[in-house]
Design an enzyme around this catalytic site. Structure first.
Site, PDB file in Angstrom:
ATOM      1  CD  GLN A 132      67.260  41.804  46.994  1.00 22.09           C
ATOM      2  OE1 GLN A 132      68.097  41.100  47.549  1.00 22.09           O
ATOM      3  NE2 GLN A 132      66.240  41.290  46.333  1.00 22.09           N
TER       4      GLN A 132
ATOM      5  CG  HIS B  64      69.423  37.079  46.703  1.00 23.07           C
ATOM      6  ND1 HIS B  64      69.104  35.853  46.202  1.00 23.07           N
ATOM      7  CD2 HIS B  64      68.266  37.784  46.735  1.00 23.07           C
ATOM      8  CE1 HIS B  64      67.800  35.811  45.925  1.00 23.07           C
ATOM      9  NE2 HIS B  64      67.280  36.984  46.234  1.00 23.07           N
TER      10      HIS B  64
ATOM     11  CD  GLU C  94      65.117  26.336  52.903  1.00 26.67           C
ATOM     12  OE1 GLU C  94      66.228  26.508  53.452  1.00 26.67           O
ATOM     13  OE2 GLU C  94      64.930  25.564  51.941  1.00 26.67           O
TER      14      GLU C  94
ATOM     15  CE1 TYR D 113      70.552  23.548  57.502  1.00 24.91           C
ATOM     16  CE2 TYR D 113      72.826  24.150  57.001  1.00 24.91           C
ATOM     17  CZ  TYR D 113      71.876  23.698  57.897  1.00 24.91           C
ATOM     18  OH  TYR D 113      72.239  23.384  59.178  1.00 24.91           O
TER      19      TYR D 113
ATOM     20  CE1 TYR E 237      60.381  35.006  43.288  1.00 21.67           C
ATOM     21  CE2 TYR E 237      62.704  34.825  42.724  1.00 21.67           C
ATOM     22  CZ  TYR E 237      61.712  35.090  43.644  1.00 21.67           C
ATOM     23  OH  TYR E 237      62.058  35.440  44.925  1.00 21.67           O
TER      24      TYR E 237
END
Ligand SMILES: [Ca+2]
Ligand SMILES: [Ca+2]
Length: 392
Positions: free
Chosen positions: A106, A172, A265, A275, A286
């Site tokens: 990513q 991430h 979210e 949070y 997963y």
């Protein structure tokens, strides 16, 4: 991918051409309370949207973009490490002086935004991934100056922030950037790097939203400033993979983040708030293992809206223009696996699931130009810059 971006957009263009004065969306005023409280949000065909889709340019794995205010130009990052200058009615050209990025998974080039004083300073902020020791990686943020006096180039680029610690894996990073409306503070979304616990670890700046001065120093009134180190940077915690940060017209900061299996979210971001990730999520692991949902732990800030199944949010912008009926005072969010554009009407500290348009292709980035027009980047090696042209 269900369709190639080109095929999907060709279909959208055809639909637009055949449309005969569809009634504009009035969803902003509709009662969405049932769907707002539910994880689901059905998509609407593009034929019913108040816009047609105009393809403008192509990019290789575009990740983020920003229009350069007061100019016919935009900067677009490509994940593999290029920064592109898009010129209205001109060629797309490479920008020189960009950093070497660690491309893979990513990671690679990330966000690009302009400083509040861009018109006079030319200052831009970029984020990207750099390699560390022993196969580790981390996102960094750099500040530089966009110079168009000769070959377009980034000059005087220097790194002002780093994810700490660097860890293994290439997921991430988040590395989304936003300035506060007063121009005083730079906010950075820092993902938890698929390592879960760092999101609750106050000695790491992973899984956090951090708040810095424009030069990268720590503001004296940050909530954890007295604890020093990277802790002093932290504004809010318990985040997963933040891929959108946006201030609304009243100065409130919103973030979107990808949940695990379900539980994407949108949060109203407050200083010092937790949070809850990975302790709570409205999604699950997963492998199917449960993560307790938000209502089981009311001490953690719950999302204002959430999605299950996942839509995989990408990009977040505030819209206060008038070009599309009923869109004023909304947040707009792209969706990767959800293959579309989501509009959320903002009402104080509430959000509504107002529209979800089915583009049939992954949307990576959303931007608003000074004239109120909305532009998107589609995802992938043949990613497109598209303009949403209001139906007349
Ligand atoms: Ca952007
Ligand atoms: Ca759960």
């Amino acid at each position: 991918m269900k369709n190639s971006p080109t095929a999907a957009l060709a279909a959208a263009l055809l639909v637009g051409a055949c449309s005969t004065g569809t009634t504009p969306s009035q969803a902003a005023t509709a009662d969405t309370s049932a769907i707002d409280a539910n994880g689901a949000q059905p998509a609407t065909p593009l034929a019913d949207a108040p816009f047609t889709v105009q393809e403008v340019a192509s990019f290789n794995e575009p990740w983020a973009m920003t229009f350069l205010p007061g100019t016919p130009f935009a900067l677009v990052t490509e994940k593999s490490g290029k920064l592109k200058l898009w010129q209205e009615n001109g060629a797309v050209v490479d920008v020189a002086g960009v950093p070497t990025v660690a491309y893979g998974g990513q990671g690679g080039f990330g966000d690009v935004i302009v400083a509040p004083d861009f018109a006079t300073s030319g200052t831009v902020y970029l984020s990207w991934v750099e390699a560390g020791e022993g196969g580790t990686f981390g996102a960094v943020v750099g500040k530089g100056r966009f110079d168009q006096s000769g070959t377009p180039a980034i000059k005087d680029l220097r790194i002002i922030w780093k994810q700490d610690p660097k860890v293994t894996g290439r997921g991430h990073f988040s590395h989304r950037l936003a300035f506060s409306p007063d121009g005083k503070y730079l906010f950075i979304g820092s993902g938890e790097r698929q390592k879960f616990d760092p999101a609750q670890d106050m000695k790491a700046n992973l899984g956090k939203i951090v708040r810095l001065n424009p030069d990268g120093s720590v503001p004296a009134d940050n909530p954890f400033v007295s604890e020093g180190g990277v802790t002093a940077q932290i504004w809010s915690l318990g985040h997963r993979n933040i891929l959108g940060l946006a201030f609304d017209g009243t100065g409130k900061l919103w973030n979107q983040e990808m949940g695990p299996k379900g539980g994407d979210e949108v949060n109203l971001v407050a200083a010092k708030s937790n949070y809850g990730y990975p302790i709570v999520s409205n999604g699950d692991h997963y492998d199917g293992k449960d993560i307790p949902d938000h209502p089981t732990r009311p001490e953690f800030a719950a999302p204002k809206l959430w999605w299950n199944p996942s839509v995989s949010p990408a990009g977040l912008v505030w819209y206060d223009g008038d070009l599309y009926p009923g869109w004023k005072n909304s947040l707009l969010m792209g969706a990767l696996s959800g293959e579309g554009l989501i509009r959320m009407a903002v009402e104080g500290d509430k959000l509504h699931k107002s529209d979800r348009w089915d583009f049939g292709t992954r949307i990576r980035e959303v931007e608003v130009r000074g004239d109120g027009s909305v532009w998107l980047l589609t995802d992938g090696s043949d990613g497109k810059l598209v303009k949403l042209v209001p139906k007349g």
